[in-house]
Scaffold this motif. Structure first.
Motif, PDB file in Angstrom:
ATOM      1  N   GLY A  89      54.796 -74.670  18.241  1.00  0.00           N
ATOM      2  CA  GLY A  89      54.805 -73.242  18.566  1.00  0.00           C
ATOM      3  C   GLY A  89      55.880 -72.469  17.844  1.00  0.00           C
ATOM      4  N   GLU A  90      56.697 -71.751  18.630  1.00  0.00           N
ATOM      5  CA  GLU A  90      57.736 -70.882  18.078  1.00  0.00           C
ATOM      6  C   GLU A  90      58.925 -71.648  17.523  1.00  0.00           C
ATOM      7  OE1 GLU A  90      57.442 -67.701  17.633  1.00  0.00           O
ATOM      8  OE2 GLU A  90      55.437 -67.768  18.491  1.00  0.00           O
ATOM      9  N   ALA A  91      58.934 -72.958  17.732  1.00  0.00           N
ATOM     10  CA  ALA A  91      60.058 -73.764  17.243  1.00  0.00           C
ATOM     11  C   ALA A  91      59.905 -74.114  15.763  1.00  0.00           C
ATOM     12  CB  ALA A  91      60.172 -75.049  18.056  1.00  0.00           C
ATOM     13  N   SER A  92      58.892 -73.579  15.112  1.00  0.00           N
ATOM     14  CA  SER A  92      58.666 -73.870  13.700  1.00  0.00           C
ATOM     15  C   SER A  92      59.781 -73.271  12.846  1.00  0.00           C
ATOM     16  CB  SER A  92      57.317 -73.296  13.246  1.00  0.00           C
ATOM     17  OG  SER A  92      57.339 -71.895  13.336  1.00  0.00           O
ATOM     18  N   GLU A  93      59.819 -73.688  11.588  1.00  0.00           N
ATOM     19  CA  GLU A  93      60.879 -73.257  10.679  1.00  0.00           C
ATOM     20  C   GLU A  93      60.574 -71.917  10.029  1.00  0.00           C
ATOM     21  OE1 GLU A  93      61.952 -76.277   7.890  1.00  0.00           O
ATOM     22  OE2 GLU A  93      61.645 -77.886   9.319  1.00  0.00           O
ATOM     23  N   GLY A  94      59.728 -71.139  10.618  1.00  0.00           N
ATOM     24  CA  GLY A  94      59.381 -69.853  10.026  1.00  0.00           C
ATOM     25  C   GLY A  94      58.086 -69.931   9.237  1.00  0.00           C
ATOM     26  N   ARG A  95      57.737 -68.812   8.638  1.00  0.00           N
ATOM     27  CA  ARG A  95      56.515 -68.738   7.853  1.00  0.00           C
ATOM     28  C   ARG A  95      56.847 -68.307   6.422  1.00  0.00           C
ATOM     29  NH1 ARG A  95      53.747 -64.668  11.982  1.00  0.00           N
ATOM     30  NH2 ARG A  95      55.884 -63.887  11.765  1.00  0.00           N
ATOM     31  N   LEU A  96      55.878 -68.547   5.563  1.00  0.00           N
ATOM     32  CA  LEU A  96      56.034 -68.211   4.149  1.00  0.00           C
ATOM     33  C   LEU A  96      54.961 -67.187   3.792  1.00  0.00           C
ATOM     34  CD1 LEU A  96      57.943 -69.421   1.933  1.00  0.00           C
ATOM     35  CD2 LEU A  96      55.976 -70.715   1.138  1.00  0.00           C
ATOM     36  N   TRP A  97      55.390 -66.028   3.278  1.00  0.00           N
ATOM     37  CA  TRP A  97      54.460 -64.979   2.880  1.00  0.00           C
ATOM     38  C   TRP A  97      54.450 -64.909   1.355  1.00  0.00           C
ATOM     39  CZ3 TRP A  97      51.796 -63.338   6.967  1.00  0.00           C
ATOM     40  CH2 TRP A  97      52.409 -63.421   8.227  1.00  0.00           C
ATOM     41  N   VAL A  98      53.273 -65.007   0.763  1.00  0.00           N
ATOM     42  CA  VAL A  98      53.148 -65.083  -0.702  1.00  0.00           C
ATOM     43  C   VAL A  98      52.496 -63.815  -1.237  1.00  0.00           C
ATOM     44  CG1 VAL A  98      52.266 -66.406  -2.654  1.00  0.00           C
ATOM     45  CG2 VAL A  98      52.939 -67.586  -0.545  1.00  0.00           C
ATOM     46  N   LEU A  99      53.208 -63.125  -2.126  1.00  0.00           N
ATOM     47  CA  LEU A  99      52.708 -61.915  -2.778  1.00  0.00           C
ATOM     48  C   LEU A  99      52.606 -62.166  -4.284  1.00  0.00           C
ATOM     49  CD1 LEU A  99      54.945 -59.217  -1.031  1.00  0.00           C
ATOM     50  CD2 LEU A  99      52.695 -60.026  -0.316  1.00  0.00           C
ATOM     51  N   ASP A 100      51.727 -61.427  -4.930  1.00  0.00           N
ATOM     52  CA  ASP A 100      51.568 -61.547  -6.384  1.00  0.00           C
ATOM     53  C   ASP A 100      51.781 -60.196  -7.047  1.00  0.00           C
ATOM     54  OD1 ASP A 100      50.473 -64.390  -7.080  1.00  0.00           O
ATOM     55  OD2 ASP A 100      49.303 -63.766  -5.318  1.00  0.00           O
ATOM     56  N   PHE A 101      52.470 -60.225  -8.187  1.00  0.00           N
ATOM     57  CA  PHE A 101      52.642 -59.001  -8.982  1.00  0.00           C
ATOM     58  C   PHE A 101      52.431 -59.340 -10.447  1.00  0.00           C
ATOM     59  CE2 PHE A 101      54.606 -55.648 -11.363  1.00  0.00           C
ATOM     60  CZ  PHE A 101      54.359 -54.502 -10.615  1.00  0.00           C
ATOM     61  N   HIS A 102      51.335 -58.819 -11.012  1.00  0.00           N
ATOM     62  CA  HIS A 102      51.056 -58.968 -12.440  1.00  0.00           C
ATOM     63  C   HIS A 102      51.178 -57.574 -13.044  1.00  0.00           C
ATOM     64  CE1 HIS A 102      49.616 -63.146 -12.103  1.00  0.00           C
ATOM     65  NE2 HIS A 102      49.185 -62.750 -10.921  1.00  0.00           N
ATOM     66  N   GLY A 103      52.236 -57.361 -13.803  1.00  0.00           N
ATOM     67  CA  GLY A 103      52.557 -56.011 -14.261  1.00  0.00           C
ATOM     68  C   GLY A 103      52.085 -55.700 -15.669  1.00  0.00           C
ATOM     69  N   ASP A 104      51.546 -54.492 -15.861  1.00  0.00           N
ATOM     70  CA  ASP A 104      51.255 -53.991 -17.194  1.00  0.00           C
ATOM     71  C   ASP A 104      52.388 -53.058 -17.610  1.00  0.00           C
ATOM     72  OD1 ASP A 104      50.865 -51.701 -15.688  1.00  0.00           O
ATOM     73  OD2 ASP A 104      48.689 -51.715 -15.868  1.00  0.00           O
TER      74      ASP A 104
END
Length: 345
Positions: A89-104
């Motif tokens: 449950g809440e005792a986890s080590e947190g979460r990982l949020w993955v974003l992408d940026f491909h810039g011109d």
């Protein structure tokens, strides 16, 4: 002679076809922009994606006669995993949020990226981490200044931020990357190019030879320094260079504030380094690919890919396909020239 005429005719027909495709793609994109206001948020569990691929590969490599037994075993494993996750449950080590940026060159994706950043900040916990898979060779100063400021918001919100560079983060791309707590680069990723460049063509002498006058009226001594059509002066040229130096100074100050361990005066020469070299120069913090990093982190945390996408209308699909075809043709023609830009001489 007939073969030559046939070749010319083929070339002209192909040119007309490409022109028509570009016009059609442009019209469809203009129509599609009205629907881009209602972007859809897509959230995907990378852990579940990885588990599904693991199950499929395991089954595919198993003899047909043994698959039924293996399916039962995999189902029991999945139920056991779900029970463990529920207890943790809440005792986890947190979460990982993955974003992408491909810039011109214009960092066109910045507005969309800003909304993705806002979405993550709204739901993230203090022990969560944000990973940004970044790829950009830089571009306009003001565009990448804004993109960097959006990325800076994650740090200001108290979230640990990691930028992963698999191919290139140079110039404005590196300006974005330096905002992270940790920068990870692939061994041959292109890093750095902390410099400013401007190029202004001038055809004044050509116009003068053909008795063409160009009048430019300004209010303000430095409203225009260098021009394309008019005659450039030494004073204007000196002011233009002074503006470039000032922009470079601001760039160096920004990077130095985020990466104080760097020797900014020695490294801000506009040069590039490959990943392993950049580590020695403290431009990055570790070497590795984004995929390897995510696989390692997913052993202990749940990772989610977050992206905003416009509605997949028929018009947009057709326009994207046409634009992609034109882009591939141009890329193929200029590929050799572009490749030499990253090579050392």
């Amino acid at each position: 002679m007939n073969e030559w005429m046939a070749a010319i005719g083929t070339f002209l027909v192909q040119g007309v076809i490409v022109t028509v495709l570009i016009v059609v793609a442009g019209l469809l994109l203009m129509r599609g922009k009205r629907g881009e206001r209602s972007l859809t948020l897509h959230v995907e569990s990378l852990n579940e994606q990885r588990r599904a691929r693991h199950r499929r590969l395991t089954l595919g490599a198993t003899a047909r006669g043994a698959r039924k037994k293996l399916i039962k075993h995999l189902r029991r494993e999945e139920k056991a995993r779900q029970k463990r996750d529920k207890k943790r449950g809440e005792a986890s080590e947190g979460r990982l949020w993955v974003l992408d940026f491909h810039g011109d060159i214009k960092a066109s994706r910045t507005a969309q990226f800003a909304q993705e950043v806002s979405a993550v900040i709204d739901v993230a916990h203090p022990d969560d981490e944000v990973v940004v898979r970044l790829e950009s060779g830089g571009g306009l100063v003001h565009a990448y200044g804004l993109a960097s400021a959006e990325l800076d918001r994650l740090r200001e919100a108290g979230l640990t931020t990691t930028v992963c560079i698999d191919k290139v983060a140079a110039s404005g791309g590196y300006m974005m990357a330096c905002t992270a707590h940790h920068i990870k680069a692939a061994p041959f990723a292109v890093i750095g190019s902390i410099g400013v460049v401007a190029q202004v063509p001038n055809i004044h002498r050509l116009l003068k030879r053909n008795d063409v006058d160009v009048e430019m009226l300004t209010a303000g001594r430095y409203k225009r320094t260098l021009t394309v059509l008019g005659e450039n002066t030494e004073e204007g040229r000196a002011k233009f260079i002074d503006d470039l130096e000032n922009t470079h100074r601001l760039f160096k100050t920004y990077v130095a504030r985020h990466r104080p361990e760097m020797d900014i005066e020695r490294l801000a020469t506009g040069e590039i380094w490959y990943g392993s070299e950049a580590l020695d120069e403290r431009l990055v913090d570790s070497i590795g690919t984004s995929e390897a990093y995510l696989v390692e982190r997913m052993k202990s945390v749940e990772a989610f890919s977050v992206r905003l996408e416009p509605p997949k209308t028929v018009g947009r699909r057709v326009s994207v396909a046409l634009a992609s075809g034109v882009e591939q043709a141009v890329t193929k023609a200029l590929g050799a020239l572009e490749a030499t830009g990253w090579q050392r001489r």
